[in-house]
Design an enzyme around this catalytic site. Structure first.
Site, short mmCIF file in Angstrom:
data_model
loop_
_atom_site.label_atom_id
_atom_site.label_comp_id
_atom_site.label_asym_id
_atom_site.label_seq_id
_atom_site.Cartn_x
_atom_site.Cartn_y
_atom_site.Cartn_z
N ASN A 150 0.80 -1.23 0.00
CA ASN A 150 0.00 0.00 0.00
C ASN A 150 0.83 1.28 0.00
O ASN A 150 0.36 2.33 -0.42
CB ASN A 150 -1.02 -0.01 1.14
CG ASN A 150 -0.40 -0.01 2.51
OD1 ASN A 150 0.75 -0.43 2.68
ND2 ASN A 150 -1.13 0.43 3.50
N GLY A 225 2.95 -5.41 7.44
CA GLY A 225 1.92 -6.15 6.72
C GLY A 225 0.79 -6.51 7.67
O GLY A 225 0.58 -5.84 8.69
N SER A 226 0.10 -7.57 7.35
CA SER A 226 -1.08 -7.94 8.15
C SER A 226 -0.66 -8.55 9.49
O SER A 226 0.45 -9.08 9.63
CB SER A 226 -1.91 -8.95 7.36
OG SER A 226 -1.14 -10.11 7.13
N VAL A 229 0.14 -12.43 9.18
CA VAL A 229 1.48 -12.77 8.68
C VAL A 229 2.55 -12.30 9.67
O VAL A 229 3.55 -13.00 9.89
CB VAL A 229 1.71 -12.20 7.27
CG1 VAL A 229 3.14 -12.46 6.80
CG2 VAL A 229 0.73 -12.83 6.28
N GLY A 230 2.33 -11.17 10.29
CA GLY A 230 3.30 -10.68 11.29
C GLY A 230 3.48 -11.67 12.42
O GLY A 230 4.60 -11.88 12.92
N GLU A 247 5.15 -4.01 12.10
CA GLU A 247 4.13 -2.96 11.96
C GLU A 247 2.96 -3.62 11.26
O GLU A 247 3.08 -4.03 10.10
CB GLU A 247 4.65 -1.79 11.11
CG GLU A 247 5.83 -1.04 11.70
CD GLU A 247 5.49 -0.26 12.95
OE1 GLU A 247 4.30 -0.03 13.22
OE2 GLU A 247 6.42 0.10 13.67
N GLU A 461 8.77 2.86 13.76
CA GLU A 461 9.39 3.24 12.51
C GLU A 461 9.58 4.76 12.55
O GLU A 461 8.92 5.45 13.32
CB GLU A 461 8.38 2.89 11.40
CG GLU A 461 8.96 2.53 10.11
CD GLU A 461 8.44 1.17 9.65
OE1 GLU A 461 9.27 0.40 9.19
OE2 GLU A 461 7.25 0.92 9.71
P1 NAD Z 1 0.56 -9.23 4.02
O1 NAD Z 1 0.74 -9.55 5.44
O2 NAD Z 1 -0.29 -10.12 3.20
O3 NAD Z 1 1.98 -9.19 3.27
C1 NAD Z 1 3.03 -8.36 3.74
C2 NAD Z 1 4.35 -8.92 3.21
O4 NAD Z 1 4.61 -10.19 3.83
C3 NAD Z 1 4.37 -9.17 1.70
O5 NAD Z 1 5.65 -8.82 1.20
C4 NAD Z 1 4.14 -10.66 1.63
O6 NAD Z 1 4.62 -11.25 0.43
C5 NAD Z 1 4.92 -11.14 2.82
N1 NAD Z 1 4.57 -12.48 3.32
C6 NAD Z 1 3.46 -13.21 3.06
N2 NAD Z 1 3.52 -14.39 3.73
C7 NAD Z 1 4.67 -14.38 4.43
C8 NAD Z 1 5.30 -15.31 5.32
N3 NAD Z 1 4.72 -16.47 5.63
N4 NAD Z 1 6.49 -14.97 5.87
C9 NAD Z 1 7.06 -13.77 5.59
N5 NAD Z 1 6.52 -12.88 4.75
C10 NAD Z 1 5.34 -13.17 4.17
O7 NAD Z 1 0.04 -7.70 3.97
P2 NAD Z 1 -0.39 -6.84 2.70
O8 NAD Z 1 -1.71 -7.35 2.20
O9 NAD Z 1 0.74 -6.73 1.75
O10 NAD Z 1 -0.59 -5.40 3.36
C11 NAD Z 1 -1.75 -5.01 4.04
C12 NAD Z 1 -1.56 -5.09 5.54
O11 NAD Z 1 -0.42 -4.32 5.92
C13 NAD Z 1 -2.72 -4.49 6.32
O12 NAD Z 1 -3.03 -5.33 7.40
C14 NAD Z 1 -2.18 -3.16 6.82
O13 NAD Z 1 -2.78 -2.66 7.98
C15 NAD Z 1 -0.75 -3.49 7.03
N6 NAD Z 1 0.06 -2.29 7.05
C16 NAD Z 1 0.55 -1.86 8.25
C17 NAD Z 1 1.29 -0.69 8.32
C18 NAD Z 1 1.84 -0.21 9.63
O14 NAD Z 1 2.77 0.58 9.60
N7 NAD Z 1 1.32 -0.63 10.75
C19 NAD Z 1 1.56 0.03 7.15
C20 NAD Z 1 1.03 -0.43 5.95
C21 NAD Z 1 0.30 -1.60 5.90
#
Ligand code: NAD
Length: 494
Positions: A150, A225-226, A229-230, A247, A461
């Protein structure tokens, strides 16, 4: 066009020969390029290159490392428009916002370049005579940088720039939906003179991410990310005690009190709720409105949301672009259904848009639910789309209780003209970010960014707080008395 990985200073294809496609979410017939569907072996090569480069990069004086970052910021600024257009095409958000995304990367790069001449530690008096005490930051090693789609340039810059200025090396894995912006970003670093192996790019999905969270050669994992996954990343990295920076998701709230400037609040909720098509971690997906102004706010908010122009983000007249993918669109459609079933009132929107010029993209109407109650799933779960849930409150206390009553803790805001109300909410909201008379979005790079609870794991961050993720403190004692002095024991003599 086919794009390669960047490993050890060379643009290389994955030996697996596997590729994935990147398409425009506003027009799925528009193929942007093919990227390497990298394997764990590719990621392992990148970690090995980063580990080799670390041996020399950690010894480059920080002000010299920073000179490269200053050059990178200049190159980013020179290419801003091209990068913003590429980003709008691959990610969907409107040009004004993609320019902002690139600008954030420029700001962060300049900011972290400035840190090259600071990276302050402390000097403190010792409790013993003829003894000097200080603390310094030391680099840690290879950092895995795993990012979402995003903010395809801003978020990588938030991680890679502090990592580099502190003296670490990087393996960067961007989201599969936005690899072109990642390639653009790494090319800038290459052009700015980052030595071979110091930054490596490996495109691909979960396999690569898992390797980067578990590999013995990785010391820091910085993930955005989500939350789901985090959690996995955290579990994977825990076995080897890696330093993990997370994050994650948000369910942010705007609280509108009965003394608020309602026009200002409507402006803020439109931007907070529908900016980036609601796909921001800080999106204002919940709005809690004092019952005395609820109806007036709803009338104006719904009217303005209906007037938003939805379309291709590259069209300057468009105010809201598509969802990033069919999966994200399906999530939004599913949550609209959930909201209806839960008994919320659909005030506007609620449908996919697929007529005429929108037929080839993942468009959805700006959607507002009224009469939402705090326990409903649409008020609790991150939707990550253009859906705003409106709730009523009778007091500030109730608004704060609703605001805090979710699993996440990223951002919150209040609209009020009463300074006491504003400061009370500022004190009582348990979020990492708080705004007064502004929406839940709008972070600046020189302040810490991040959240509490299921949003983060205590790190931040941006700002100098980011340096704490990418460096370790070392406390140093220099005894120049020429005799043994024991701390806590030989302290009596005045
Ligand atoms: P996601 O968790 O699906 O993916 C994030 C990253 O993790 C991608 O690069 C993905 O390929 C990678 N990934 C997927 N599976 C993995 C695994 N098993 N091990 C390690 N890495 C893996 O998230 P998304 O759909 O790309 O982004 C949206 C999410 O990100 C939302 O939940 C949003 O709130 C969050 N987000 C948080 C912040 C913040 O600063 N808090 C900022 C932006 C987005």
């Amino acid at each position: 066009m086919t794009f390669n990985n960047y490993i050890d200073g060379r643009w290389v294809a994955s030996p697996s020969g596997r590729l994935f496609e990147n398409r425009n979410p506003a027009d799925h017939t528009d193929l942007i390029g093919r990227f390497q569907a990298s394997t764990a072996d590719d990621a392992g090569d990148a970690v090995a290159a980063a580990a080799r480069a670390y041996a020399s990069w950690r010894l480059v004086p920080a002000p010299r490392r920073a000179e490269i970052l200053f050059r990178a910021a200049q190159v980013l600024a020179a290419r801003k428009e091209d990068f913003a257009r590429d980003m709008a095409r691959e990610m969907g958000k409107v040009l004004e916002e993609t320019r902002g995304d690139v600008q954030e990367a420029i700001d962060m790069t300049y900011y972290m370049a400035g840190e090259g001449r600071r990276l302050y530690g402390q000097t403190v008096p010792s409790e013993l005579r003829s003894k000097f005490a200080m603390s310094v930051r030391q680099p840690i090693g290879v950092c895995s940088v795993i990012t979402p789609w995003n903010f395809p340039m801003a978020i990588p810059s938030w991680k890679i720039m502090p990592a580099l200025v502190c003296g670490n090396t990087v393996v960067f894995k961007p989201a599969t939906l936005t690899p072109l912006s990642a390639v653009n970003f790494v090319k800038v670093l290459e052009e700015a003179g980052v030595p071979a192996g110091v930054v490596n790019l490996v495109t691909g999905g979960a396999d690569v991410g898992t390797l980067l969270s578990t590999h013995a050669g990785v010391s820091v994992v910085s993930f955005t990310g989500s939350t789901a996954v985090g959690r996995l990343v955290n579990q994977h990295a825990a076995a080897a005690f890696k330093k993990v920076h997370l994050e994650m998701g948000g369910k942010n709230v705007v609280m509108i009190m009965d003394d608020a400037d309602l026009d200002l609040a409507v402006d803020g909720c439109l931007w907070g709720g529908f900016g980036t098509t609601g796909q921001r971690c800080t999106a204002a997906s919940r709005v809690v409105v004092h019952e005395r102004v609820y109806d007036a706010f709803v009338d104006a908010f719904v009217r303005r949301a209906r007037a938003l122009r939805v379309g291709n983000g590259l069209d300057p007249a468009v105010q809201m672009g598509p969802l990033v993918s069919d999966a994200q669109l399906a999530t939004v459609v599913a949550y609209v259904e959930i909201g209806r079933h839960e008994g919320a009132t659909l005030l506007t929107g609620g449908h996919r848009l697929a007529d005429g010029a929108l037929a080839g993209g993942f468009f959805h109407e700006p959607t507002i639910f009224g009469d939402v109650t705090p326990a409903m799933r649409i008020a609790q779960e991150e939707i990550f789309g253009p859906v705003v849930s409106l709730m009523r409150c009778r007091s500030l206390d109730e608004a704060v209780a609703i605001g805090n009553g979710v699993a996440y803790g990223l951002s919150a805001s209040i609209y009020t003209r009463d300074v006491n109300t504003a400061f009370t909410a500022m004190r009582d909201m348990y979020t990492g970010i708080f705004y007064v008379n502004a929406p839940t979005i709008g972070a600046e790079v020189h302040l810490p960014f991040g959240g509490t609870k299921a949003t983060g794991n205590g790190h931040r961050e941006a700002g100098t707080a980011a340096l704490d993720v990418f460096s370790e403190w070392k406390s140093i004692y220099v005894d120049f008395s020429g005799r043994l002095q024991r701390a806590q024991i030989d302290t009596q003599q005045l």
